[in-house]
Design an enzyme around this catalytic site. Structure first.
Site, mmCIF file in Angstrom:
data_model
loop_
_atom_site.group_PDB
_atom_site.id
_atom_site.type_symbol
_atom_site.label_atom_id
_atom_site.label_comp_id
_atom_site.label_asym_id
_atom_site.label_seq_id
_atom_site.Cartn_x
_atom_site.Cartn_y
_atom_site.Cartn_z
ATOM 1 C CB SER A 212 -0.976 0.006 1.192
ATOM 2 O OG SER A 212 -1.804 -1.140 1.158
ATOM 3 N NE ARG A 213 2.867 1.967 -4.999
ATOM 4 C CZ ARG A 213 2.496 0.766 -5.434
ATOM 5 N NH1 ARG A 213 2.414 -0.245 -4.560
ATOM 6 N NH2 ARG A 213 2.218 0.550 -6.700
ATOM 7 C CG LEU A 214 1.058 2.611 4.019
ATOM 8 C CD1 LEU A 214 0.111 2.013 5.052
ATOM 9 C CD2 LEU A 214 1.003 4.141 4.094
#
Length: 240
Positions: A212-214
């Protein structure tokens, strides 16, 4: 199937891009980044050079990363016009990151004008990246000579044959190489226009890909005034 499950699937040629019109090109969602380790200011080593040695060794030993020494190197002119290219990182010593090149090349001319550079390692296969910013200095002639003599003879001759970044005619470099081979044979001297540059870091960031691009990002900043041979660092987590 959820969106996250769809994005985690390996992309196919058909699904990587969309071309709505002749002038448009869009990149579609692709696989999620995923590293199993947790990267934080508490988990890294006190020195970014030591942390880099650890990560580089892991990248090599993973047997997944095709060319872990490949870096994007960015330089700029004195007026701030940037340029970037791929080069090969070759050595790490107690001061910084070393690469070798022609001293008359565009990158070298820009470093002479503006002795700062940025480097990025991207190890796609293991979802890691390292970003380096620092001042640039020449390595000693002895260090350049030692590395030059470790190269294959063909590469040594190639350093002489290529007037890097200059405009050349068809076959010019090959013709020059043939003449140099006759001139030097197997004993090729170090060119006075060729050698190493060292990026002495003032900032190093380690990036670890997450779903989730975290992503995990940890940045080292050199404490102002601390010496090059024994720098002190502040270590912080950055937002993805």
């Amino acid at each position: 199937m959820t969106q996250q499950e769809q994005e985690s699937e390996p992309p196919t040629t058909e699904s990587v891009i969309s071309q709505p019109s002749a002038t448009e090109l869009k990149v579609l969602p692709h696989r999620q980044y995923q590293t199993t380790d947790s990267l934080s200011p508490q988990s890294v080593l006190p020195s970014p050079l030591d942390q880099f040695r650890l990560w580089f060794k892991q990248a090599v030993e993973s047997n997944k990363v095709t060319e872990p020494e490949a870096i994007s190197l960015s330089t700029s002119t004195s007026s701030g016009i940037p340029s970037a290219r791929m080069v090969l990182f070759k050595q790490l010593d107690s001061r910084g990151f070393i690469f070798f090149t022609n001293y008359t090349s565009r990158k070298s001319r820009e470093i002479e004008e503006n002795p700062w550079a940025a480097m990025v390692f991207y190890w796609k296969e293991i979802h890691r990246s390292v970003r380096v910013l620092g001042r640039v200095e020449k390595v000693s002639e002895e260090q350049s000579y030692e590395y030059f003599k470790s190269r294959p003879v063909g590469s040594q001759l190639g350093a002489w044959a290529s007037k890097q970044s200059s405009i050349v005619g068809e076959g010019e470099v090959v013709n020059r190489l043939d003449k140099l081979e006759e001139r030097f044979g197997a004993e090729v001297p170090l060119p006075d226009f060729w050698g190493g540059w060292r990026v002495v870091p003032t900032e190093v960031e380690f990036w670890s890909g997450k779903p989730s691009r975290l992503h995990d990002r940890v940045r080292y900043l050199r404490v102002e005034g601390s010496p090059d041979d024994n720098p002190q660092w502040t270590i912080d987590r950055l937002a993805p």
